[in-house]
Write a protein that holds these residues in place. Sequence first.
Motif, mmCIF file in Angstrom:
data_model
loop_
_atom_site.group_PDB
_atom_site.id
_atom_site.type_symbol
_atom_site.label_atom_id
_atom_site.label_comp_id
_atom_site.label_asym_id
_atom_site.label_seq_id
_atom_site.Cartn_x
_atom_site.Cartn_y
_atom_site.Cartn_z
ATOM 1 N N LEU A 11 0.852 -1.182 0.000
ATOM 2 C CA LEU A 11 0.000 0.000 0.000
ATOM 3 C C LEU A 11 0.893 1.239 0.000
ATOM 4 O O LEU A 11 1.806 1.344 0.839
ATOM 5 C CB LEU A 11 -0.905 0.000 1.230
ATOM 6 N N VAL A 12 0.633 2.143 -0.906
ATOM 7 C CA VAL A 12 1.447 3.352 -1.008
ATOM 8 C C VAL A 12 0.530 4.530 -1.341
ATOM 9 O O VAL A 12 -0.505 4.354 -2.002
ATOM 10 C CB VAL A 12 2.549 3.176 -2.082
ATOM 11 N N GLN A 13 0.916 5.702 -0.894
ATOM 12 C CA GLN A 13 0.136 6.901 -1.190
ATOM 13 C C GLN A 13 0.418 7.385 -2.610
ATOM 14 O O GLN A 13 1.480 7.098 -3.173
ATOM 15 C CB GLN A 13 0.484 8.003 -0.194
ATOM 16 N N PRO A 14 -0.531 8.101 -3.186
ATOM 17 C CA PRO A 14 -0.279 8.680 -4.515
ATOM 18 C C PRO A 14 1.010 9.510 -4.509
ATOM 19 O O PRO A 14 1.275 10.253 -3.561
ATOM 20 C CB PRO A 14 -1.510 9.566 -4.744
ATOM 21 N N ALA A 60 4.010 0.472 -21.598
ATOM 22 C CA ALA A 60 2.672 0.942 -21.924
ATOM 23 C C ALA A 60 2.664 2.467 -21.801
ATOM 24 O O ALA A 60 3.370 3.035 -20.964
ATOM 25 C CB ALA A 60 1.661 0.332 -20.972
ATOM 26 N N ASP A 61 1.860 3.122 -22.626
ATOM 27 C CA ASP A 61 1.813 4.586 -22.598
ATOM 28 C C ASP A 61 1.460 5.117 -21.210
ATOM 29 O O ASP A 61 1.942 6.176 -20.803
ATOM 30 C CB ASP A 61 0.795 5.095 -23.618
ATOM 31 N N SER A 62 0.636 4.364 -20.497
ATOM 32 C CA SER A 62 0.145 4.835 -19.196
ATOM 33 C C SER A 62 1.239 4.893 -18.134
ATOM 34 O O SER A 62 1.050 5.538 -17.104
ATOM 35 C CB SER A 62 -0.994 3.936 -18.713
ATOM 36 N N VAL A 63 2.366 4.220 -18.358
ATOM 37 C CA VAL A 63 3.418 4.198 -17.329
ATOM 38 C C VAL A 63 4.734 4.801 -17.808
ATOM 39 O O VAL A 63 5.684 4.892 -17.030
ATOM 40 C CB VAL A 63 3.665 2.762 -16.814
ATOM 41 N N LYS A 64 4.793 5.223 -19.057
ATOM 42 C CA LYS A 64 6.038 5.798 -19.583
ATOM 43 C C LYS A 64 6.482 6.996 -18.751
ATOM 44 O O LYS A 64 5.675 7.846 -18.396
ATOM 45 C CB LYS A 64 5.844 6.230 -21.031
ATOM 46 N N GLY A 65 7.759 7.026 -18.448
ATOM 47 C CA GLY A 65 8.319 8.119 -17.663
ATOM 48 C C GLY A 65 8.175 7.940 -16.167
ATOM 49 O O GLY A 65 8.759 8.697 -15.393
ATOM 50 N N ARG A 66 7.411 6.936 -15.739
ATOM 51 C CA ARG A 66 7.211 6.687 -14.301
ATOM 52 C C ARG A 66 7.759 5.334 -13.870
ATOM 53 O O ARG A 66 8.234 5.191 -12.746
ATOM 54 C CB ARG A 66 5.722 6.769 -13.962
ATOM 55 N N PHE A 67 7.665 4.343 -14.724
ATOM 56 C CA PHE A 67 8.110 2.980 -14.394
ATOM 57 C C PHE A 67 9.393 2.666 -15.149
ATOM 58 O O PHE A 67 9.602 3.114 -16.282
ATOM 59 C CB PHE A 67 7.056 1.953 -14.797
ATOM 60 N N ASN A 83 7.549 4.729 -9.872
ATOM 61 C CA ASN A 83 7.581 6.040 -9.234
ATOM 62 C C ASN A 83 6.330 6.829 -9.600
ATOM 63 O O ASN A 83 5.628 6.491 -10.553
ATOM 64 C CB ASN A 83 8.827 6.808 -9.669
ATOM 65 N N SER A 84 6.077 7.872 -8.837
ATOM 66 C CA SER A 84 4.925 8.754 -9.096
ATOM 67 C C SER A 84 3.642 7.943 -9.278
ATOM 68 O O SER A 84 2.880 8.145 -10.226
ATOM 69 C CB SER A 84 5.183 9.608 -10.346
ATOM 70 N N LEU A 85 3.427 7.033 -8.359
ATOM 71 C CA LEU A 85 2.284 6.131 -8.485
ATOM 72 C C LEU A 85 0.962 6.880 -8.384
ATOM 73 O O LEU A 85 0.838 7.876 -7.645
ATOM 74 C CB LEU A 85 2.370 5.037 -7.418
ATOM 75 N N LYS A 86 -0.011 6.380 -9.134
ATOM 76 C CA LYS A 86 -1.346 6.967 -9.190
ATOM 77 C C LYS A 86 -2.371 5.929 -8.735
ATOM 78 O O LYS A 86 -2.116 4.719 -8.848
ATOM 79 C CB LYS A 86 -1.663 7.392 -10.625
#
Length: 114
Positions: A11-14, A60-67, A83-86
């Motif tokens: 469990l992690v915060q946004p 995947a486009d939805s995670v590019k730059g974050r994963f 990173n920068s989880l949503k």
Amino acid sequence: QVQLVESGGGLVQPGGSLRLSCAASGRIFSNYAPGWYRQAPGQQRELVATITQGRFPTYADSVKGRFTISRDNAKNTVYLQMNSLKPEDTAVYYCNFFPPSPSWGRGTQVTVSS
């Protein structure tokens, strides 16, 4: 028989970060392209990221730059730095190969919530 064991969820915060790990036995990662998949409640399983034998990643486009996907062939392990989880990243995350083998692990739950 391929065995895949995922770990590192939680469990992690946004805006937070998690690092997932996947250890494989029965098939040598260095000969294949491993990948991470995820399945949210009521949704189909989707491909998140893969990494080739030459360590070339795709996302995947939805995670590019974050994963970021990476691999350690000596340990037969693949990682997913998130990173920068949503909240929309909430899902059960699985590792497999690309294209996937019929053998799926139990996955690891990632929940992004405040």
